[in-house]
Design a protein around this motif. Structure first.
Motif, PDB file in Angstrom:
ATOM      1  N   ALA A 179       0.843  -1.189   0.000  1.00 24.87           N
ATOM      2  CA  ALA A 179       0.000   0.000   0.000  1.00 24.87           C
ATOM      3  C   ALA A 179       0.880   1.241   0.000  1.00 24.87           C
ATOM      4  O   ALA A 179       1.964   1.245   0.591  1.00 24.87           O
ATOM      5  N   PRO A 180       0.452   2.313  -0.665  1.00 27.46           N
ATOM      6  CA  PRO A 180       1.243   3.555  -0.665  1.00 27.46           C
ATOM      7  C   PRO A 180       1.457   4.074   0.754  1.00 27.46           C
ATOM      8  O   PRO A 180       0.591   3.931   1.618  1.00 27.46           O
ATOM      9  N   VAL A 181       2.610   4.662   0.980  1.00 36.11           N
ATOM     10  CA  VAL A 181       2.929   5.263   2.278  1.00 36.11           C
ATOM     11  C   VAL A 181       2.584   6.740   2.208  1.00 36.11           C
ATOM     12  O   VAL A 181       3.081   7.464   1.345  1.00 36.11           O
ATOM     13  N   THR A 182       1.735   7.200   3.106  1.00 31.14           N
ATOM     14  CA  THR A 182       1.338   8.604   3.125  1.00 31.14           C
ATOM     15  C   THR A 182       2.100   9.356   4.202  1.00 31.14           C
ATOM     16  O   THR A 182       2.781   8.757   5.046  1.00 31.14           O
ATOM     17  N   ALA A 183       1.973  10.675   4.185  1.00 31.38           N
ATOM     18  CA  ALA A 183       2.631  11.503   5.189  1.00 31.38           C
ATOM     19  C   ALA A 183       2.097  11.241   6.586  1.00 31.38           C
ATOM     20  O   ALA A 183       2.750  11.574   7.580  1.00 31.38           O
ATOM     21  N   ALA A 184       0.923  10.621   6.666  1.00 27.85           N
ATOM     22  CA  ALA A 184       0.322  10.335   7.974  1.00 27.85           C
ATOM     23  C   ALA A 184       0.668   8.938   8.489  1.00 27.85           C
ATOM     24  O   ALA A 184       0.260   8.567   9.594  1.00 27.85           O
ATOM     25  N   HIS A 185       1.413   8.169   7.724  1.00 27.13           N
ATOM     26  CA  HIS A 185       1.766   6.806   8.150  1.00 27.13           C
ATOM     27  C   HIS A 185       2.540   6.882   9.468  1.00 27.13           C
ATOM     28  O   HIS A 185       3.526   7.620   9.582  1.00 27.13           O
ATOM     29  N   PRO A 186       2.139   6.140  10.482  1.00 25.46           N
ATOM     30  CA  PRO A 186       2.762   6.280  11.808  1.00 25.46           C
ATOM     31  C   PRO A 186       4.265   6.010  11.819  1.00 25.46           C
ATOM     32  O   PRO A 186       5.017   6.678  12.546  1.00 25.46           O
ATOM     33  N   ASP A 187       4.720   5.041  11.028  1.00 23.44           N
ATOM     34  CA  ASP A 187       6.163   4.766  11.004  1.00 23.44           C
ATOM     35  C   ASP A 187       6.933   5.902  10.335  1.00 23.44           C
ATOM     36  O   ASP A 187       8.044   6.229  10.745  1.00 23.44           O
ATOM     37  N   TRP A 188       6.346   6.477   9.301  1.00 23.06           N
ATOM     38  CA  TRP A 188       6.987   7.643   8.684  1.00 23.06           C
ATOM     39  C   TRP A 188       7.019   8.820   9.660  1.00 23.06           C
ATOM     40  O   TRP A 188       8.033   9.514   9.780  1.00 23.06           O
ATOM     41  N   VAL A 189       5.923   9.044  10.362  1.00 24.36           N
ATOM     42  CA  VAL A 189       5.863  10.152  11.325  1.00 24.36           C
ATOM     43  C   VAL A 189       6.931   9.974  12.396  1.00 24.36           C
ATOM     44  O   VAL A 189       7.615  10.932  12.786  1.00 24.36           O
ATOM     45  N   ARG A 190       7.101   8.735  12.889  1.00 22.15           N
ATOM     46  CA  ARG A 190       8.129   8.478  13.900  1.00 22.15           C
ATOM     47  C   ARG A 190       9.526   8.742  13.344  1.00 22.15           C
ATOM     48  O   ARG A 190      10.379   9.326  14.008  1.00 22.15           O
ATOM     49  N   LEU A 191       9.751   8.289  12.113  1.00 23.14           N
ATOM     50  CA  LEU A 191      11.060   8.493  11.483  1.00 23.14           C
ATOM     51  C   LEU A 191      11.338   9.990  11.320  1.00 23.14           C
ATOM     52  O   LEU A 191      12.432  10.473  11.664  1.00 23.14           O
TER      53      LEU A 191
END
Length: 489
Positions: A34-46
């Motif tokens: 699935a596409p990773v969005t700016a709201a993805h929790p792992d992206w936000v943590r990174l």
């Protein structure tokens, strides 16, 4: 993935085959990440951890204060954990992400010295996967051109822009295997700036590798172009042609236009009769030479776009965008380039000034009764002629000494754009230290060797808030009217 349906004589058999095909299609779709969005929790943590880590880093990317190492190690642990969690969404970058984790671990285990991410950088090869909509997760200690000059840990979530007509152009006469057009999904503070490029040479490494790709954020280029052009057209009372007005209303159309422009521009640096290293790496030259090189590449894109527009064998999409590239080159150069940035050796600014003055002095651009107008029927040949003049300069300079080439280039520019009255260069060769090393000549070039004209001084004052407001802009920018554009500042 499309599964063909085989025709048979039995309805039941047909249904069974179709159900099997649908099942295979569903399985294939379910296996696609699935596409990773700016709201993805792992992206936000990174992103949060990388941003916190930046505040602890020195300019070279190291952490000289041992007292910060425990906190930094915790941030790195979050970054590493987030990369591992996100990795399944980027199977095409598996080798890179694996080595990226190893580079982060080695940096932390080694005491947070000057970061070296050469191994992961070499494994990141986005030019091998130019597919429209394909995402990449990019995390490196790096500086961001026109953004941060420090090599801080930056993270950016990106998506490739690769429409079919661009693939056709690149696969034909306009081959450019290193070029990767992209758009922002999200980013750390280094890209909340004017930076619109992602280049491997900005990454912290132990040795300089052979660079195999270069990425440009076409969405940022397009968004700031649309905002600046809308305001500039209103301020100067310029009536835009119908096709140019389309650029103001359609972000996707505009960013695809910039992809086409950049595709041809980028490859031009390596092509033609070049009297020197086209990228001028590690060469200390007067800044007006950089102006001519960048303008040469833009005017080549302009000329080739005129050619493509008239080519009946080209696709309708290519021909449509070719016309738009011509508008984009002219408007971005004369409105944004000319008045963006400081007046300290502003080579892009000078290129914009040169194009404007050339068009004005060849009477296809008019500033009359406080209104700007352009003779669109005649403008293409005039613009192409300036490009040919630069190419003739390059061709003749293959047989010239460096100093003679510099003097000839100055003559070309100063013949159109008026130099600073205090300039030593403007006094001619007899006033310059020609007997010494070339560096002495470079030192005589004023920071603002070619000041803004009275027209540009007035325009810059009115446009300054608009220009400044484009820092950090992305393709999500939308404004529907010129009045709203100015009132939104």
């Amino acid at each position: 993935m499309s599964i063909p349906v085989i025709t048979s004589t039995g309805e039941a058999e047909d249904k069974a085959i179709q159900e099997k095909a649908d099942a295979v299609q569903a399985t294939a779709s379910s296996q696609s990440p699935a596409p990773v969005t700016a709201a993805h929790p792992d992206w936000v943590r990174l992103k949060t951890a990388a941003t916190a880590l930046q505040s602890l880093q020195a300019k070279d990317g190291s952490l000289p204060e041992v007292v910060h190492h425990t906190e930094a190690a915790a941030h790195v642990a979050v970054i590493v954990g987030s990369i591992n969690a996100l990795a399944p969404s980027f199977p095409h970058d598996a080798a890179y992400l694996e080595l990226l984790v190893q580079d982060f671990d080695a940096w932390a285990d080694g005491g947070f010295g000057v970061p070296d991410f050469l191994d992961s950088l070499l494994a990141f090869q986005p030019q091998q996967h130019r597919e429209n909509g394909l995402q990449h997760l990019v995390v490196f200690p790096m500086y961001t051109q026109n953004g941060s000059s420090s090599r801080l840990v930056e993270a950016v979530l990106i998506e490739v822009i690769w429409p079919e007509f661009i693939a056709d152009l690149e696969g034909g006469e306009y081959s450019n295997r290193l070029f990767v057009p992209i758009r922002f999904l999200d980013f750390t503070p280094g890209y909340d700036s004017n930076s619109a490029v992602l280049f491997p040479e900005t990454v912290g490494v132990r040795e300089t590798p052979t660079f195999t790709w270069g990425a440009i954020f076409a969405d940022r280029e397009a968004a700031r172009f649309r905002k600046v052009l809308r305001a500039a057209a209103q301020i100067t009372s310029l009536e835009l042609p119908p096709e140019a007005r389309e650029l103001l209303e359609d972000q996707q159309l505009t960013q695809e236009t910039f992809v086409m422009w950049d595709l041809i521009h980028d490859r031009t640096h390596m092509r033609g009769d070049l009297p020197f290293d086209p990228f001028m790496i590690k060469q200390r030259m007067p800044f007006f030479l950089y102006s001519l090189e960048e303008l040469r590449c833009d005017l080549t894109a302009f000329r080739e776009s005129v050619k493509i527009e008239k080519d009946e064998k080209a696709s309708l999409e290519a021909r449509r965008h070719a016309k738009l590239v011509q508008y984009a080159v002219i408007f971005d150069r004369i409105f944004r380039f000319a008045i963006t940035g400081s007046r300290v050796r502003n080579y892009d600014g000078l290129g914009g000034q040169l194009l404007f003055a050339w068009m004005h002095q060849h009477r296809v651009l008019h500033w009359t009764d406080s209104s700007l107008s352009i003779d669109w029927e005649e403008v293409s040949q005039v613009v192409i002629e300036l490009g040919l003049r630069i190419e003739e300069l390059y061709w003749r300079s293959i047989d010239r000494p460096k100093t003679a080439h510099w003097l000839a280039a100055y003559e070309l520019v100063s013949g159109t754009v008026t130099p600073n009255p205090a300039s030593v260069w403007a006094k001619g060769p007899e006033a310059l230290p020609l007997a010494g090393p070339p560096r002495g000549l470079t030192d005589q070039v004023l920071d603002d060797e070619f000041p803004l004209s009275m027209f540009y001084e007035a325009l810059e004052k009115k446009m300054r808030p608009v220009i400044e407001s484009t820092a950090g802009i992305t393709g999500t920018f939308t404004i529907t009217s010129s009045t709203e554009a100015l009132n939104a500042l």
